[in-house]
Design a protein around this motif. Structure first.
Motif, PDB file in Angstrom:
ATOM      1  N   LYS A   1      -5.350  39.785 -19.841  1.00 17.02           N
ATOM      2  CA  LYS A   1      -6.353  40.678 -20.418  1.00 17.02           C
ATOM      3  C   LYS A   1      -6.723  40.239 -21.835  1.00 17.02           C
ATOM      4  CE  LYS A   1      -5.407  44.858 -17.763  1.00 17.02           C
ATOM      5  NZ  LYS A   1      -4.933  46.264 -17.853  1.00 17.02           N
TER       6      LYS A   1
ATOM      7  N   LEU B   1      -9.084  37.471 -21.570  1.00 19.75           N
ATOM      8  CA  LEU B   1     -10.389  37.980 -21.161  1.00 19.75           C
ATOM      9  C   LEU B   1     -11.111  38.617 -22.350  1.00 19.75           C
ATOM     10  CD1 LEU B   1      -9.397  39.586 -17.743  1.00 19.75           C
ATOM     11  CD2 LEU B   1     -10.791  37.525 -18.078  1.00 19.75           C
ATOM     12  N   ARG B   2     -10.385  39.336 -23.192  1.00 23.04           N
ATOM     13  CA  ARG B   2     -10.984  39.968 -24.369  1.00 23.04           C
ATOM     14  C   ARG B   2     -11.450  38.937 -25.394  1.00 23.04           C
ATOM     15  NH1 ARG B   2     -10.707  45.196 -24.216  1.00 23.04           N
ATOM     16  NH2 ARG B   2      -8.988  46.265 -23.249  1.00 23.04           N
TER      17      ARG B   2
ATOM     18  N   LEU C   1      -4.073  42.686 -11.524  1.00 19.78           N
ATOM     19  CA  LEU C   1      -5.354  42.289 -12.103  1.00 19.78           C
ATOM     20  C   LEU C   1      -6.480  42.411 -11.079  1.00 19.78           C
ATOM     21  CD1 LEU C   1      -4.041  39.196 -14.059  1.00 19.78           C
ATOM     22  CD2 LEU C   1      -5.051  41.237 -15.113  1.00 19.78           C
TER      23      LEU C   1
ATOM     24  N   GLU D   1      -7.449  46.014 -10.576  1.00 22.07           N
ATOM     25  CA  GLU D   1      -8.278  46.480 -11.682  1.00 22.07           C
ATOM     26  C   GLU D   1      -9.679  45.859 -11.666  1.00 22.07           C
ATOM     27  OE1 GLU D   1      -6.369  46.394 -15.526  1.00 22.07           O
ATOM     28  OE2 GLU D   1      -4.437  46.929 -14.645  1.00 22.07           O
TER      29      GLU D   1
ATOM     30  N   LEU E   1     -10.509  42.728 -12.188  1.00 18.84           N
ATOM     31  CA  LEU E   1     -10.706  41.669 -13.179  1.00 18.84           C
ATOM     32  C   LEU E   1     -10.703  40.284 -12.566  1.00 18.84           C
ATOM     33  CD1 LEU E   1      -8.405  43.141 -15.958  1.00 18.84           C
ATOM     34  CD2 LEU E   1     -10.904  43.274 -15.788  1.00 18.84           C
TER      35      LEU E   1
ATOM     36  N   VAL F   1     -11.467  34.621 -12.126  1.00 24.39           N
ATOM     37  CA  VAL F   1     -11.907  35.705 -12.997  1.00 24.39           C
ATOM     38  C   VAL F   1     -13.219  36.269 -12.464  1.00 24.39           C
ATOM     39  CG1 VAL F   1     -12.699  36.275 -15.331  1.00 24.39           C
ATOM     40  CG2 VAL F   1     -10.778  34.697 -15.012  1.00 24.39           C
ATOM     41  N   ARG F   2     -13.275  37.603 -12.410  1.00 20.51           N
ATOM     42  CA  ARG F   2     -14.504  38.287 -11.992  1.00 20.51           C
ATOM     43  C   ARG F   2     -15.302  38.781 -13.184  1.00 20.51           C
ATOM     44  NH1 ARG F   2     -13.976  42.815  -7.874  1.00 20.51           N
ATOM     45  NH2 ARG F   2     -16.208  42.527  -7.923  1.00 20.51           N
ATOM     46  N   LYS F   3     -14.597  39.299 -14.219  1.00 22.71           N
ATOM     47  CA  LYS F   3     -15.322  39.823 -15.388  1.00 22.71           C
ATOM     48  C   LYS F   3     -14.456  39.722 -16.621  1.00 22.71           C
ATOM     49  CE  LYS F   3     -14.139  44.705 -14.757  1.00 22.71           C
ATOM     50  NZ  LYS F   3     -14.660  46.035 -14.591  1.00 22.71           N
TER      51      LYS F   3
ATOM     52  N   LEU G   1     -13.406  41.255 -20.627  1.00 25.13           N
ATOM     53  CA  LEU G   1     -13.172  42.526 -21.313  1.00 25.13           C
ATOM     54  C   LEU G   1     -13.585  42.369 -22.757  1.00 25.13           C
ATOM     55  CD1 LEU G   1      -9.582  43.307 -20.012  1.00 25.13           C
ATOM     56  CD2 LEU G   1     -11.679  44.470 -19.344  1.00 25.13           C
TER      57      LEU G   1
END
Length: 131
Positions: free
Chosen positions: A23, A26-27, A61, A64, A66, A77-79, A81
């Motif tokens: 995460k 991703l952020r 993950l 959720e 992601l 990875v889908r999206k 953050l």
């Protein structure tokens, strides 16, 4: 690609550390939609954790939304953050602050506690004002 670092003394479950570090990537924009996560085997080789632990983290993950597992291809990875790019000027300012805190004799846990307290203070106030 993300490289996981497992702290066995942290008291945080290993699979949770993998989820948190993913995460974080991703952020920070270190992982983008379409990027492939390391295979469970690669994570096991790099960290010496149980393969089921890695799979549990990846399932969390996926639950959720992601990442998505593609049979025979891997986990992707889908999206993302947030919107804090790794090269943000704010990151450089925070890095400078961390150096000053360390020079002042603060330990990692002290810095984390101080930073968390400031975050809580400022974000709770802004959330109350918005709510």
């Amino acid at each position: 690609m993300v490289e996981y670092r497992i702290d066995r003394r942290s008291g945080v479950a290993t699979y949770v550390q993998i989820v948190q570090q993913t995460k974080q990537a991703l952020r920070m924009g270190l992982l983008q939609p379409g990027d492939k996560l390391p295979t469970a085997r690669e994570v096991v080789q790099a960290t010496a954790v149980n393969p089921n632990t890695v799979l549990k983290a990846y399932r969390e993950l996926e639950r959720e939304g992601l990442v998505e597992a593609r049979r025979g291809l891997g986990t992707f990875v889908r999206k993302v953050l947030g919107t804090a790019p790794a090269e943000s000027p704010l990151r450089a300012e925070l890095a400078d602050w961390a150096v000053r805190a360390r020079t002042a004799g603060l330990q990692r846990d002290d810095v984390a506690a101080l930073f968390t307290a400031v975050l809580d203070e400022h974000f709770e106030n802004s959330e109350r004002q918005q709510g």
